[in-house]
Design a protein around this motif. Sequence first.
Motif, PDB file in Angstrom:
ATOM      1  N   ASN A   9      46.541  50.982  45.182  1.00 14.64           N
ATOM      2  CA  ASN A   9      47.328  50.992  43.960  1.00 14.64           C
ATOM      3  C   ASN A   9      46.991  52.275  43.221  1.00 14.64           C
ATOM      4  N   PHE A  62      46.407  51.986  36.823  1.00 17.00           N
ATOM      5  CA  PHE A  62      45.340  51.398  37.618  1.00 17.00           C
ATOM      6  C   PHE A  62      43.980  52.046  37.360  1.00 17.00           C
ATOM      7  N   LYS A  78      41.815  51.736  34.926  1.00 19.48           N
ATOM      8  CA  LYS A  78      40.774  50.816  34.477  1.00 19.48           C
ATOM      9  C   LYS A  78      40.251  49.973  35.643  1.00 19.48           C
ATOM     10  N   ILE A  79      41.137  49.438  36.470  1.00 21.20           N
ATOM     11  CA  ILE A  79      40.678  48.604  37.590  1.00 21.20           C
ATOM     12  C   ILE A  79      39.912  49.440  38.604  1.00 21.20           C
ATOM     13  N   HIS A  80      40.316  50.689  38.815  1.00 22.44           N
ATOM     14  CA  HIS A  80      39.577  51.546  39.747  1.00 22.44           C
ATOM     15  C   HIS A  80      38.153  51.764  39.248  1.00 22.44           C
ATOM     16  N   LEU A  99      36.461  49.658  37.298  1.00 20.08           N
ATOM     17  CA  LEU A  99      35.774  48.373  37.439  1.00 20.08           C
ATOM     18  C   LEU A  99      35.353  48.101  38.875  1.00 20.08           C
ATOM     19  N   MET A 100      36.143  48.586  39.835  1.00 23.28           N
ATOM     20  CA  MET A 100      35.856  48.316  41.240  1.00 23.28           C
ATOM     21  C   MET A 100      34.552  48.956  41.705  1.00 23.28           C
ATOM     22  N   GLN A 121      40.766  43.324  43.747  1.00 18.16           N
ATOM     23  CA  GLN A 121      41.038  43.859  42.415  1.00 18.16           C
ATOM     24  C   GLN A 121      41.360  42.730  41.433  1.00 18.16           C
ATOM     25  N   PHE A 122      42.119  41.727  41.878  1.00 18.08           N
ATOM     26  CA  PHE A 122      42.393  40.567  41.030  1.00 18.08           C
ATOM     27  C   PHE A 122      41.091  39.832  40.701  1.00 18.08           C
ATOM     28  N   ARG A 177      38.042  41.091  40.569  1.00 22.47           N
ATOM     29  CA  ARG A 177      37.249  41.875  39.603  1.00 22.47           C
ATOM     30  C   ARG A 177      37.868  41.800  38.214  1.00 22.47           C
ATOM     31  N   TRP A 178      39.207  41.821  38.132  1.00 19.36           N
ATOM     32  CA  TRP A 178      39.882  41.700  36.841  1.00 19.36           C
ATOM     33  C   TRP A 178      39.545  40.347  36.202  1.00 19.36           C
ATOM     34  N   GLU A 187      36.123  40.386  34.771  1.00 18.90           N
ATOM     35  CA  GLU A 187      36.092  41.178  33.536  1.00 18.90           C
ATOM     36  C   GLU A 187      36.614  40.378  32.348  1.00 18.90           C
TER      37      GLU A 187
END
Length: 186
Positions: A21, A26, A28-30, A32-33, A59-60, A62-63, A66
């Motif tokens: 993605n 994306f 923020k999620i990158h 967090l990963m 990713q879902f 980890r989201w 969070e």
Amino acid sequence: SSRPITLIIGNPPSSDSSKMNVGADFSKIHALMNDFRPPIENRHGRQNTQKQVNNPHLQFLRWGCEMLENSNNHSVLAYIVPATFLEAEAYRHARKYITEHFSAAWVVAVDADARAGIRSDSLFNTRQGRAILIATRRYGEASPMREFHFFDISGFAKAEKEEWLEQRADTSLSLFTHHVIDISNY
């Protein structure tokens, strides 16, 4: 005193191919990963343990972590995950993160992985095995998880799986086996 509970339930999309993605949405999620990757000093190019970090289901996950970590309530995360999440080396750091940030976990192996030649009366319409991960977080509790609870219904017939999943929780909880988490393995 009783506190409200924040609950996140999901069946994120998953596959064995990692879809990247991209775009500003994306970023923020990158970031967090990174929590699901090996420590930075142990990372190197084309490392298989990092391949799944780009998979949307991770990713879902980890989201969801969070959102619950930022909640001022007790929390429950309930996700359908690939069965490979339970043991595959590629998910070791994600499992470690969950044990460090949640208080307890219950895992149900639902479907065996048909791609590995294991016959299973599949509840989900996929060849990839499936499991249910339920992780709880007590608000204000900082100690990591030391054990998890596990039950395997992957060998049940589809109707038996449905019946087992529909029973009262107090009936099924006594059937789970308890496993100590070996933190030295991380």
